[in-house]
Design a protein around this motif. Sequence first.
Motif, PDB file in Angstrom:
ATOM      1  N   VAL A  53      85.023 -19.302  78.613  1.00  0.00           N
ATOM      2  CA  VAL A  53      84.202 -19.650  79.409  1.00  0.00           C
ATOM      3  C   VAL A  53      83.750 -18.147  80.116  1.00  0.00           C
ATOM      4  CG1 VAL A  53      83.850 -20.518  81.805  1.00  0.00           C
ATOM      5  CG2 VAL A  53      84.971 -21.877  80.194  1.00  0.00           C
ATOM      6  N   PHE A  54      84.692 -17.367  80.498  1.00  0.00           N
ATOM      7  CA  PHE A  54      84.275 -16.075  81.242  1.00  0.00           C
ATOM      8  C   PHE A  54      83.494 -15.178  80.060  1.00  0.00           C
ATOM      9  CE2 PHE A  54      87.032 -17.604  84.390  1.00  0.00           C
ATOM     10  CZ  PHE A  54      86.526 -17.259  85.335  1.00  0.00           C
ATOM     11  N   PHE A  55      83.975 -15.087  78.838  1.00  0.00           N
ATOM     12  CA  PHE A  55      83.159 -14.226  77.987  1.00  0.00           C
ATOM     13  C   PHE A  55      81.584 -14.936  78.018  1.00  0.00           C
ATOM     14  CE2 PHE A  55      86.608 -12.482  75.155  1.00  0.00           C
ATOM     15  CZ  PHE A  55      86.318 -11.176  75.476  1.00  0.00           C
ATOM     16  N   ALA A  56      81.478 -16.321  77.872  1.00  0.00           N
ATOM     17  CA  ALA A  56      80.181 -16.704  77.847  1.00  0.00           C
ATOM     18  C   ALA A  56      79.255 -16.451  79.184  1.00  0.00           C
ATOM     19  CB  ALA A  56      80.260 -18.153  77.683  1.00  0.00           C
ATOM     20  N   SER A  57      79.978 -16.313  80.326  1.00  0.00           N
ATOM     21  CA  SER A  57      79.264 -16.296  81.471  1.00  0.00           C
ATOM     22  C   SER A  57      79.294 -14.667  81.993  1.00  0.00           C
ATOM     23  CB  SER A  57      79.916 -16.854  82.825  1.00  0.00           C
ATOM     24  OG  SER A  57      81.438 -16.471  82.867  1.00  0.00           O
ATOM     25  N   SER A  58      79.818 -13.730  80.978  1.00  0.00           N
ATOM     26  CA  SER A  58      80.004 -12.339  81.474  1.00  0.00           C
ATOM     27  C   SER A  58      78.320 -11.902  81.489  1.00  0.00           C
ATOM     28  CB  SER A  58      80.586 -11.548  80.346  1.00  0.00           C
ATOM     29  OG  SER A  58      79.957 -11.680  79.089  1.00  0.00           O
ATOM     30  N   THR A  59      77.455 -12.302  80.596  1.00  0.00           N
ATOM     31  CA  THR A  59      76.108 -11.680  80.894  1.00  0.00           C
ATOM     32  C   THR A  59      75.347 -12.034  81.994  1.00  0.00           C
ATOM     33  OG1 THR A  59      75.815 -12.254  78.257  1.00  0.00           O
ATOM     34  CG2 THR A  59      73.875 -11.943  79.975  1.00  0.00           C
ATOM     35  N   ILE A  60      75.601 -12.906  82.792  1.00  0.00           N
ATOM     36  CA  ILE A  60      75.208 -13.384  84.172  1.00  0.00           C
ATOM     37  C   ILE A  60      75.960 -12.246  85.072  1.00  0.00           C
ATOM     38  CG2 ILE A  60      75.103 -15.061  86.075  1.00  0.00           C
ATOM     39  CD1 ILE A  60      74.790 -17.050  83.552  1.00  0.00           C
ATOM     40  N   VAL A  61      77.285 -12.426  85.009  1.00  0.00           N
ATOM     41  CA  VAL A  61      77.995 -11.712  85.897  1.00  0.00           C
ATOM     42  C   VAL A  61      77.884 -10.074  86.071  1.00  0.00           C
ATOM     43  CG1 VAL A  61      80.496 -10.995  86.909  1.00  0.00           C
ATOM     44  CG2 VAL A  61      80.038 -13.320  85.786  1.00  0.00           C
ATOM     45  N   LEU A  62      77.778  -9.716  84.720  1.00  0.00           N
ATOM     46  CA  LEU A  62      77.255  -8.245  84.544  1.00  0.00           C
ATOM     47  C   LEU A  62      76.050  -7.832  85.396  1.00  0.00           C
ATOM     48  CD1 LEU A  62      78.026  -7.487  80.919  1.00  0.00           C
ATOM     49  CD2 LEU A  62      78.612  -6.085  82.783  1.00  0.00           C
ATOM     50  N   GLU A  63      74.863  -8.669  85.020  1.00  0.00           N
ATOM     51  CA  GLU A  63      73.749  -8.589  85.928  1.00  0.00           C
ATOM     52  C   GLU A  63      73.750  -8.541  87.302  1.00  0.00           C
ATOM     53  OE1 GLU A  63      71.171 -11.712  83.882  1.00  0.00           O
ATOM     54  OE2 GLU A  63      70.797 -10.469  82.317  1.00  0.00           O
ATOM     55  N   LYS A  64      74.769  -9.438  87.629  1.00  0.00           N
ATOM     56  CA  LYS A  64      74.777  -9.533  89.070  1.00  0.00           C
ATOM     57  C   LYS A  64      75.681  -8.434  89.742  1.00  0.00           C
ATOM     58  CE  LYS A  64      72.282 -13.137  89.823  1.00  0.00           C
ATOM     59  NZ  LYS A  64      71.031 -13.299  90.244  1.00  0.00           N
ATOM     60  N   LEU A  65      77.042  -7.996  88.902  1.00  0.00           N
ATOM     61  CA  LEU A  65      77.810  -7.291  89.821  1.00  0.00           C
ATOM     62  C   LEU A  65      78.005  -5.696  89.205  1.00  0.00           C
ATOM     63  CD1 LEU A  65      80.676  -9.687  90.183  1.00  0.00           C
ATOM     64  CD2 LEU A  65      78.976  -8.996  92.087  1.00  0.00           C
ATOM     65  N   GLY A  66      77.591  -5.743  87.684  1.00  0.00           N
ATOM     66  CA  GLY A  66      77.796  -4.299  87.101  1.00  0.00           C
ATOM     67  C   GLY A  66      79.178  -4.381  86.605  1.00  0.00           C
TER      68      GLY A  66
END
Length: 506
Positions: free
Chosen positions: A295-308
């Motif tokens: 789940v977290f690998f799949a969502s890492s793109t969004i989290v990277l864009e938001k938090l860095g």
Amino acid sequence: MSVSDSPPTEKEGLPEGSTQPSCVARSKTLSTIDTKLKSWGIEYDLLLPKAAYLTMVGSYGAVIPFVPVFLKHVGIPVEQIGLLQTIRPAASFIASPLWAAVGDRFGVYKALLIFALVVSTIMRLSMMWLTSFWAFACLMIVMEFIGTPTGSLLDATVMKILGEDRRRHYGKQRLWGAVGFGLSAFLVGTLVSRLHNPYLYFPIHAAVMLCSLFAVIGMNVAAPKASSGFWSNVKHVASSPRVSIFFITVFSMGLGGGILGSYVSLHVQSLFEVPTEATTLVGLMQFVACSSEVVFFASSTIVLEKLGPRMMISIAAFCFALRFAYYALLQSPWLVLPVEMLHGITWATFWAASQQYALSVAPPGMEGTLQGLLAGFYGGLGSGMGNFIGGFINKSLGAPVLFWMIAGWLVFAGLIFVLTNLYLDRREGMIVPPGTPKSVSPNYRPAKPGHHHDDDDHHSGLHGDEAELHTLDEITITPLETPSDSPNRSPIVQVDNNSNHDSPIL
């Protein structure tokens, strides 16, 4: 997939005057497939990287967790099994950065990966015919030195395919490795338990690795150019405070990973009145952890864009500390399951962010080397030290004390990482930390009054995150008033909040 990567059209794909209808038909077919896949949200050139992670990591899931079981089956004493298990992390610490550096220096990532997969798999198959400790030791030293860098070499190869514009999608490729490992470990473990034949681990591993080899060979990656100025870049990396504090943090997370893998399940087992009853719970722990990882690998793109990536690494360190504190306080074994959901943050989020951060601080031509160092410090030095030191502390002081100690260390490491980077940001005048998404330039620092960016950078002799100044066309920079008594002071800058791009993360 970029336009440059698209299959050749009928006019572009053939030399002038050539009449090869089969080539034209093939190009049309690939173009049609590519268009259809894009309509489903699938990028054609990323199918093989996903398959490579699924099968390569899956092949390791079929054998790595079960090596101690096999060694015990052939009569190797427990204390000698412990010594043999230290070979893999030790080899990873040395071999991962070394092989990656060779890949950077000569531009041969893919060739090295294919060689390592073939040779290490053949050597692992030969373990079936060994019976003595020294035979296993000699074989495993060579085998792991060749085989452990495959992970970092695959990461470097996939990053080349993704390119700078799509690197944030790394997690969507890597999650298939988690799927492969979990499925393979479960299915192979069940099969061997029913057939009572531990020798099956090795041919199954080889068969799945063969599929991985085909996927790697088929990946279309442009051969990187051999790095120039390689040794000057090595000197820069060794002297960079950002790189140093990053790898101290990676080592600390690896330390926790080693302790987690070796002693948490033993502690949970000790909480049962009948230790054999813990088998089901340990299996459920692995299932929950692997599920959260996906789940977290799949969502890492969004989290990277938001938090860095820098913020993500910090959060992962603090969550890992929280996880160990929970283990230390645990009284009822079944209550361990909720905290296993943090595995997605403490491993998947951390790893995806660390890959991005390593690339952001790497000088040109040393991206693979930094990824190799990442693997070496985490899975090699950190994990190995966690296993070794954790054993002594666990035996003398008990598991809860061990967990409190590593929790405290992770909090300390996380704080040092955050505070050191904030200090370096201020000293260098950076408004945007390294690794921030490309909507905000990751390497910007303001030029001194009266200096142009290019000139300042040219004479600084800096590389990586301390150089390559950008004009920031993508965001609006407003210089504030510079104090008249400090003519050489760099101007303070701020981002216009009305910009359509993400705000920088400080």
